[in-house]
Design a protein around this motif. Structure first.
Motif, PDB file in Angstrom:
ATOM      1  N   MET A   1       8.332  -0.911   0.310  1.00 12.54           N
ATOM      2  CA  MET A   1       6.940  -0.493   0.379  1.00 12.54           C
ATOM      3  C   MET A   1       6.622   0.012   1.781  1.00 12.54           C
ATOM      4  N   LYS A   2       5.771   1.026   1.878  1.00 14.39           N
ATOM      5  CA  LYS A   2       5.361   1.565   3.158  1.00 14.39           C
ATOM      6  C   LYS A   2       4.096   0.867   3.637  1.00 14.39           C
ATOM      7  N   ILE A   3       4.004   0.684   4.962  1.00 12.15           N
ATOM      8  CA  ILE A   3       2.791   0.123   5.543  1.00 12.15           C
ATOM      9  C   ILE A   3       1.652   1.105   5.331  1.00 12.15           C
ATOM     10  N   PRO A   4       0.496   0.677   4.803  1.00 10.73           N
ATOM     11  CA  PRO A   4      -0.623   1.589   4.574  1.00 10.73           C
ATOM     12  C   PRO A   4      -1.069   2.278   5.858  1.00 10.73           C
ATOM     13  N   SER A   5      -1.601   3.482   5.729  1.00  7.40           N
ATOM     14  CA  SER A   5      -2.049   4.239   6.888  1.00  7.40           C
ATOM     15  C   SER A   5      -3.402   3.767   7.399  1.00  7.40           C
ATOM     16  N   ASP A  64      10.985  -4.100   0.430  1.00 11.26           N
ATOM     17  CA  ASP A  64      11.097  -3.210  -0.729  1.00 11.26           C
ATOM     18  C   ASP A  64       9.959  -3.393  -1.733  1.00 11.26           C
ATOM     19  N   ILE A  65       9.653  -4.642  -2.103  1.00 11.12           N
ATOM     20  CA  ILE A  65       8.607  -4.870  -3.110  1.00 11.12           C
ATOM     21  C   ILE A  65       7.402  -5.614  -2.546  1.00 11.12           C
ATOM     22  N   ILE A  66       7.441  -5.991  -1.282  1.00 13.00           N
ATOM     23  CA  ILE A  66       6.335  -6.716  -0.665  1.00 13.00           C
ATOM     24  C   ILE A  66       6.088  -6.221   0.758  1.00 13.00           C
ATOM     25  N   ILE A  67       4.881  -6.473   1.246  1.00 12.90           N
ATOM     26  CA  ILE A  67       4.542  -6.299   2.656  1.00 12.90           C
ATOM     27  C   ILE A  67       3.948  -7.621   3.132  1.00 12.90           C
ATOM     28  N   VAL A  68       4.440  -8.140   4.244  1.00 14.40           N
ATOM     29  CA  VAL A  68       3.961  -9.403   4.787  1.00 14.40           C
ATOM     30  C   VAL A  68       2.991  -9.115   5.930  1.00 14.40           C
ATOM     31  N   TYR A  91      -2.638  -9.362  -3.471  1.00 15.43           N
ATOM     32  CA  TYR A  91      -2.352 -10.122  -2.258  1.00 15.43           C
ATOM     33  C   TYR A  91      -2.208 -11.600  -2.600  1.00 15.43           C
ATOM     34  N   LEU A  92      -1.075 -12.178  -2.192  1.00 14.20           N
ATOM     35  CA  LEU A  92      -0.932 -13.631  -2.201  1.00 14.20           C
ATOM     36  C   LEU A  92      -1.424 -14.095  -0.841  1.00 14.20           C
ATOM     37  N   ASN A  93      -2.549 -14.778  -0.798  1.00 12.01           N
ATOM     38  CA  ASN A  93      -3.215 -15.128   0.456  1.00 12.01           C
ATOM     39  C   ASN A  93      -3.127 -16.629   0.727  1.00 12.01           C
ATOM     40  N   LEU A  94      -2.488 -17.005   1.834  1.00  7.95           N
ATOM     41  CA  LEU A  94      -2.366 -18.398   2.240  1.00  7.95           C
ATOM     42  C   LEU A  94      -3.213 -18.607   3.488  1.00  7.95           C
ATOM     43  N   THR A  95      -4.178 -19.528   3.419  1.00  6.08           N
ATOM     44  CA  THR A  95      -5.055 -19.803   4.551  1.00  6.08           C
ATOM     45  C   THR A  95      -4.444 -20.921   5.386  1.00  6.08           C
ATOM     46  N   GLN A 139      -0.588 -13.168   4.399  1.00  7.72           N
ATOM     47  CA  GLN A 139      -0.776 -12.439   3.144  1.00  7.72           C
ATOM     48  C   GLN A 139       0.516 -11.731   2.759  1.00  7.72           C
ATOM     49  N   VAL A 140       0.827 -11.803   1.487  1.00  6.08           N
ATOM     50  CA  VAL A 140       1.960 -11.052   0.953  1.00  6.08           C
ATOM     51  C   VAL A 140       1.413 -10.031  -0.033  1.00  6.08           C
ATOM     52  N   GLN A 141       1.505  -8.764   0.322  1.00  3.78           N
ATOM     53  CA  GLN A 141       1.066  -7.682  -0.558  1.00  3.78           C
ATOM     54  C   GLN A 141       2.197  -7.381  -1.531  1.00  3.78           C
ATOM     55  N   ILE A 142       1.890  -7.392  -2.829  1.00  2.32           N
ATOM     56  CA  ILE A 142       2.927  -7.329  -3.864  1.00  2.32           C
ATOM     57  C   ILE A 142       2.682  -6.140  -4.774  1.00  2.32           C
ATOM     58  N   ARG A 143       3.746  -5.467  -5.138  1.00  6.48           N
ATOM     59  CA  ARG A 143       3.624  -4.328  -6.045  1.00  6.48           C
ATOM     60  C   ARG A 143       3.083  -4.762  -7.394  1.00  6.48           C
ATOM     61  N   GLN A 144       2.288  -3.887  -7.993  1.00  5.67           N
ATOM     62  CA  GLN A 144       1.643  -4.189  -9.269  1.00  5.67           C
ATOM     63  C   GLN A 144       2.652  -4.491 -10.370  1.00  5.67           C
ATOM     64  N   ASP A 145       3.759  -3.750 -10.438  1.00  5.15           N
ATOM     65  CA  ASP A 145       4.731  -3.968 -11.511  1.00  5.15           C
ATOM     66  C   ASP A 145       5.421  -5.322 -11.388  1.00  5.15           C
ATOM     67  N   ILE A 146       5.554  -5.837 -10.151  1.00  2.00           N
ATOM     68  CA  ILE A 146       6.164  -7.148  -9.953  1.00  2.00           C
ATOM     69  C   ILE A 146       5.240  -8.241 -10.484  1.00  2.00           C
ATOM     70  N   VAL A 147       3.952  -8.143 -10.170  1.00  2.00           N
ATOM     71  CA  VAL A 147       2.992  -9.129 -10.669  1.00  2.00           C
ATOM     72  C   VAL A 147       2.909  -9.075 -12.184  1.00  2.00           C
ATOM     73  N   ALA A 148       2.913  -7.864 -12.745  1.00  2.00           N
ATOM     74  CA  ALA A 148       2.839  -7.711 -14.200  1.00  2.00           C
ATOM     75  C   ALA A 148       4.047  -8.352 -14.883  1.00  2.00           C
ATOM     76  N   ALA A 149       5.216  -8.244 -14.249  1.00  2.00           N
ATOM     77  CA  ALA A 149       6.427  -8.827 -14.833  1.00  2.00           C
ATOM     78  C   ALA A 149       6.417 -10.354 -14.764  1.00  2.00           C
ATOM     79  N   LEU A 150       5.846 -10.904 -13.686  1.00  2.00           N
ATOM     80  CA  LEU A 150       5.839 -12.350 -13.500  1.00  2.00           C
ATOM     81  C   LEU A 150       4.662 -13.031 -14.185  1.00  2.00           C
TER      82      LEU A 150
END
Length: 335
Positions: A1-5, A64-68, A91-95, A139-150
């Motif tokens: 995954m690319k870092i957002p602009s 590849d499938i996540i951004i931390v 986003y998987l968000n851990l405080t 935060q772990v940013q996760i691709r939509q298809d990965i979340v849909a599969a899990l």
């Protein structure tokens, strides 16, 4: 995954403002300032945003499938922060520090140290009020298809893709959950700067993905076991679980928990049985043993670990460890 602009978390103005502040009031630099250098994560790209609001520090690593993302937020006053994303994402968000309640339109989103949630964020900008204070979030940013599969059952409020009228962030199963001990261990690996280069990237990627799966498994279990529990009850039991996880080195008794959280013994036992599948006493023992496993992997002595997880006698610790794992602490260290 690319870092957002675009910067995902951005201060936009104090309470009551409409257009936010001028760019001249904000200093943005692609480095960590000296006072935050001790928080540096090896192989992460840093960014510091400063202004009259305080400081927002972020570090990011893309895989590849996540951004931390790792955020340190210090606010000098109540302030509006903007969560903005280029496309629908998760986003998987851990405080890790701080506590407040955010409101995205009609959605209430509690933020509390020691908890995590999985957030579905539609493309666009989402403003929320943050109270004065200090916060740390992983935060772990996760691709939509990965979340849909899990999560094929799609336990989010609303539908996917998201209709226009539902364009607000929403939580999976509408819950936040106490961060499990195993995930805390992986968080520490991610935030470490003991390794550099490719080895550090590989270790952090492995830790982030293992942490993600641990949290996903726990969220799935929650979705199955908390259907009959009201939100107020759910939050109360989660507070108890977080307290237990933060005090495993002391003697925790049921009467103490009942008094501290103003809950009856019967309700406490029933709630833990429904939510965690075991009595509150067994839950405490389970959490002690899970933490002990992590400490044993750090090559600490068995007697030392016993004291660190709340056992006054090493023999009692060995007996409880073997009952839960089928092996002794000494044998576990050799695995």
């Amino acid at each position: 995954m690319k870092i957002p602009s675009i910067e995902p978390l951005l201060p936009i103005g104090p309470v009551g403002t409409i257009n936010g502040f001028n760019n001249t009031e904000v200093r943005t630099v692609p480095v960590l300032l000296q006072e935050y250098e001790k928080c540096r994560i090896s192989e992460a790209a840093p960014m510091t945003i400063q202004g009259e609001f305080g400081t927002v520090v972020r570090q990011v690593i893309a895989y590849d499938i996540i951004i931390v993302w790792y955020y340190i937020v210090n606010l000098e006053r109540d302030y509006l922060l903007r969560l903005q994303v280029e496309s629908d994402t998760f986003y998987l968000n851990l405080t890790l520090e701080g506590r407040t309640t955010l409101f995205y339109a009609t959605q209430r989103l509690p933020i509390q140290v020691g908890r995590f949630h999985l957030l579905r964020v539609p493309a666009g900008s989402h403003d929320s009020l943050w109270e004065k204070g200090s916060y740390r979030m992983l935060q772990v940013q996760i691709r939509q298809d990965i979340v849909a599969a899990l999560f094929p059952e799609k336990k989010f409020k609303g539908r996917w893709p998201i209709p226009i009228m539902e364009k607000v962030p929403t939580r999976f199963a509408d819950v936040s959950v106490g961060i499990p001990v195993g995930a805390t261990f992986q968080v520490n690996r991610i935030l470490s700067n003991e390794q550099e280069g490719m080895k550090a990237r590989i270790l952090k990627e492995s830790a982030a993905k293992e942490m993600m799966l641990l949290c996903f498994d726990l969220l799935h279990d929650y979705a199955l076991t908390t259907k009959a529990v009201s939100r107020s009850q759910l939050e109360r039991f989660e507070e108890v679980a977080v307290y237990i996880g933060n005090h495993l080195d002391i003697d925790i008794t049921v009467p103490h928990l009942c008094e501290k959280f103003h809950i009856s013994r019967t309700r406490l036992y029933d709630g833990f049985q429904r939510m965690y599948g075991e009595s509150v006493h067994e839950y405490i023992i389970s959490q002690r043993i899970e933490k002990a496993k992590l400490l044993l992997q750090e090559d600490k002595a068995v007697s030392q670990v016993a004291m660190m997880v709340g056992f006054n006698k090493t023999s009692s610790f060995i007996r409880a460890f073997k009952q839960k794992t089928g092996t002794t602490p000494a044998a576990f260290k050799l695995q």
